[in-house]
Motif scaffolding. Structure first.
Motif, short mmCIF file in Angstrom:
data_model
loop_
_atom_site.label_atom_id
_atom_site.label_comp_id
_atom_site.label_asym_id
_atom_site.label_seq_id
_atom_site.Cartn_x
_atom_site.Cartn_y
_atom_site.Cartn_z
N CYS A 261 2.19 5.30 -2.46
CA CYS A 261 1.13 6.11 -1.84
C CYS A 261 1.35 7.60 -2.12
O CYS A 261 2.47 8.03 -2.39
CB CYS A 261 1.03 5.84 -0.34
SG CYS A 261 2.48 6.31 0.61
N GLU B 127 0.84 -1.21 0.00
CA GLU B 127 0.00 0.00 0.00
C GLU B 127 0.87 1.26 0.00
O GLU B 127 0.53 2.26 -0.62
CB GLU B 127 -0.90 0.03 1.24
CG GLU B 127 -1.96 -1.02 1.25
CD GLU B 127 -3.25 -0.58 0.61
OE1 GLU B 127 -3.55 0.63 0.63
OE2 GLU B 127 -3.94 -1.45 0.06
N TRP B 128 1.97 1.21 0.72
CA TRP B 128 2.83 2.38 0.85
C TRP B 128 3.78 2.56 -0.32
O TRP B 128 4.35 3.63 -0.48
CB TRP B 128 3.67 2.29 2.12
CG TRP B 128 2.90 2.17 3.37
CD1 TRP B 128 1.64 2.64 3.63
CD2 TRP B 128 3.32 1.54 4.57
NE1 TRP B 128 1.27 2.33 4.91
CE2 TRP B 128 2.29 1.65 5.51
CE3 TRP B 128 4.49 0.89 4.95
CZ2 TRP B 128 2.37 1.14 6.80
CZ3 TRP B 128 4.58 0.38 6.24
CH2 TRP B 128 3.53 0.49 7.14
#
Length: 178
Positions: A17, A13-14
């Motif tokens: 991001c 997810e990061w």
């Protein structure tokens, strides 16, 4: 909780991001990764420094994950520069840096106890606290199966997660783990 799966999911997810300029509050930077966990001996040593044993769920967490590999960023205002800081604590390095949160908890113990009592936790059975992320702390009870996390800013105290697992899912917006 499978902390390896949690690590993989959050890191993916990061990876790319977005950061939102003009939004106050620390944000996780792109490509942030979790630091490697501690060994069993390092966790034992940390417990000695803390003066109490940690819950089994936190011990398992620490054996896999131990803070972020880079600081988070906060865009204070349009005219202020970016501020970088460690918001996800790593141990034992952050024992000194998190004393402020433990002092805030002690100064507002009445409100901490009330928040825990409202959620059905035995506030008279607390051994200590461990700062986790920003102004959030794990409450450590004699009963090591309990692992609630509180959020505290002065007298504003609430149980942010009834367990360490629930807390981390909420804090990092991870809904896809069972």
């Amino acid at each position: 909780m499978n902390w390896r799966e949690f690590k993989s999911l959050t890191e993916s997810e990061w990876y790319d991001c977005d950061l939102y300029e003009g939004v106050c509050g620390y944000q996780i930077q792109p490509e942030t990764r979790w630091n490697s966990g501690l060994t069993h001996n390092e966790i034992d040593s940390l417990q000695k420094k803390l003066g109490f044993s940690v819950p089994s769920m936190y011990r398992t967490f620490l054996s896999e994950l131990n803070g972020f590999d880079q600081d988070c960023v906060d865009f204070q205002a349009e005219t202020a520069p970016e501020i970088y800081g460690r918001i996800c604590y790593q141990y034992p390095e952050d024992l000194e840096n998190t004393k402020w949160l433990l002092e805030e908890i002690e100064q507002n113990r009445k409100y901490v106890n009330e928040a825990l009592q409202l959620e059905g936790f035995p506030f008279d059975d607390i051994e200590g606290y461990i700062a986790l992320y920003g102004h959030r702390a794990l409450v450590v009870f004699k009963n090591k199966s309990l692992s609630p996390v509180i959020s505290i800013v002065g007298t504003d105290v609430g149980v942010y997660g009834k367990s360490l697992e629930e807390y981390w899912k909420k804090e990092l917006c991870v809904n896809s783990l069972g």
